[in-house]
Design a protein around this motif. Structure first.
Motif, PDB file in Angstrom:
ATOM      1  N   ILE A   1      -7.065  -2.565   1.433  1.00 33.06           N
ATOM      2  CA  ILE A   1      -8.514  -2.423   1.595  1.00 33.06           C
ATOM      3  C   ILE A   1      -8.857  -1.350   2.624  1.00 33.06           C
ATOM      4  CG2 ILE A   1     -10.613  -3.599   2.371  1.00 33.06           C
ATOM      5  CD1 ILE A   1      -9.474  -6.153   1.102  1.00 33.06           C
ATOM      6  N   ALA A   2      -8.165  -1.335   3.750  1.00 34.32           N
ATOM      7  CA  ALA A   2      -8.465  -0.355   4.801  1.00 34.32           C
ATOM      8  C   ALA A   2      -8.254   1.077   4.304  1.00 34.32           C
ATOM      9  CB  ALA A   2      -7.604  -0.625   6.028  1.00 34.32           C
ATOM     10  N   CYS A   3      -7.148   1.317   3.621  1.00 35.97           N
ATOM     11  CA  CYS A   3      -6.871   2.668   3.118  1.00 35.97           C
ATOM     12  C   CYS A   3      -7.841   3.042   1.994  1.00 35.97           C
ATOM     13  CB  CYS A   3      -5.420   2.772   2.642  1.00 35.97           C
ATOM     14  SG  CYS A   3      -4.214   2.700   3.991  1.00 35.97           S
ATOM     15  N   GLN A   4      -8.217   2.067   1.170  1.00 38.74           N
ATOM     16  CA  GLN A   4      -9.182   2.328   0.092  1.00 38.74           C
ATOM     17  C   GLN A   4     -10.531   2.729   0.678  1.00 38.74           C
ATOM     18  OE1 GLN A   4      -8.553   2.072  -3.377  1.00 38.74           O
ATOM     19  NE2 GLN A   4     -10.510   3.110  -3.513  1.00 38.74           N
ATOM     20  N   GLU A   5     -10.968   2.011   1.714  1.00 35.27           N
ATOM     21  CA  GLU A   5     -12.239   2.341   2.356  1.00 35.27           C
ATOM     22  C   GLU A   5     -12.196   3.739   2.959  1.00 35.27           C
ATOM     23  OE1 GLU A   5     -12.782  -0.892   5.084  1.00 35.27           O
ATOM     24  OE2 GLU A   5     -13.801  -2.127   3.591  1.00 35.27           O
TER      25      GLU A   5
ATOM     26  N   CYS B   1       0.832  -1.199   0.000  1.00 31.08           N
ATOM     27  CA  CYS B   1       0.000   0.000   0.000  1.00 31.08           C
ATOM     28  C   CYS B   1       0.871   1.256   0.000  1.00 31.08           C
ATOM     29  CB  CYS B   1      -0.909  -0.014   1.226  1.00 31.08           C
ATOM     30  SG  CYS B   1      -1.946   1.452   1.387  1.00 31.08           S
ATOM     31  N   GLU B   2       0.524   2.205  -0.853  1.00 33.53           N
ATOM     32  CA  GLU B   2       1.323   3.430  -0.905  1.00 33.53           C
ATOM     33  C   GLU B   2       1.037   4.360   0.268  1.00 33.53           C
ATOM     34  OE1 GLU B   2      -1.361   6.077  -4.020  1.00 33.53           O
ATOM     35  OE2 GLU B   2       0.472   5.151  -4.735  1.00 33.53           O
ATOM     36  N   GLU B   3      -0.039   4.128   1.010  1.00 26.77           N
ATOM     37  CA  GLU B   3      -0.364   4.952   2.176  1.00 26.77           C
ATOM     38  C   GLU B   3       0.275   4.419   3.458  1.00 26.77           C
ATOM     39  OE1 GLU B   3      -2.162   7.861   2.464  1.00 26.77           O
ATOM     40  OE2 GLU B   3      -2.132   7.912   0.278  1.00 26.77           O
ATOM     41  N   CYS B   4       0.022   3.137   3.748  1.00 26.67           N
ATOM     42  CA  CYS B   4       0.461   2.597   5.038  1.00 26.67           C
ATOM     43  C   CYS B   4       1.575   1.560   4.925  1.00 26.67           C
ATOM     44  CB  CYS B   4      -0.726   1.989   5.788  1.00 26.67           C
ATOM     45  SG  CYS B   4      -1.379   0.495   5.026  1.00 26.67           S
ATOM     46  N   GLY B   5       1.866   1.077   3.736  1.00 24.91           N
ATOM     47  CA  GLY B   5       2.945   0.115   3.544  1.00 24.91           C
ATOM     48  C   GLY B   5       2.559  -1.329   3.785  1.00 24.91           C
ATOM     49  N   ALA B   6       1.293  -1.599   4.090  1.00 26.61           N
ATOM     50  CA  ALA B   6       0.845  -2.979   4.314  1.00 26.61           C
ATOM     51  C   ALA B   6       0.870  -3.751   2.995  1.00 26.61           C
ATOM     52  CB  ALA B   6      -0.560  -2.982   4.897  1.00 26.61           C
TER      53      ALA B   6
END
Length: 88
Positions: free
Chosen positions: A61-65, A39-44
């Motif tokens: 999924i979490a960042c997309q939501e 993930c480009e936001e949180c790195g997961a």
């Protein structure tokens, strides 16, 4: 039929323009290019199944939501200013 200042078909033209704007906005939000493994936001890590299902995926999924919730909060603005939306 008398419709006041609006010309014949003006309502349909406005509906068509609104639909076209919505399609254009949705297409501009589609991810393009190769998807990321993280993930480009949180790195997961982004699961392979998600990468296959969503080409060009960039967020978990979490960042997309979270991003979609932010987008929805500004969705109530009617830039065309119809009377019906102003009465609510």
């Amino acid at each position: 039929m008398a419709t006041g200042w609006a010309g014949d078909g003006a309502v349909q033209d406005q509906i068509d323009a609104t639909v076209k704007d919505g399609i254009k906005r949705a297409r501009s939000q589609l991810a393009q290019g190769p998807g990321l493994t993280h993930c480009e936001e949180c790195g997961a890590a982004i699961p392979e199944a998600r990468r296959k299902a969503v080409p060009g995926v960039r967020l978990c999924i979490a960042c997309q939501e979270a991003e979609e919730r932010e987008e929805e909060s500004g969705a109530g603005y009617n830039r065309r200013g119809s009377k019906d939306s102003q009465l609510r």
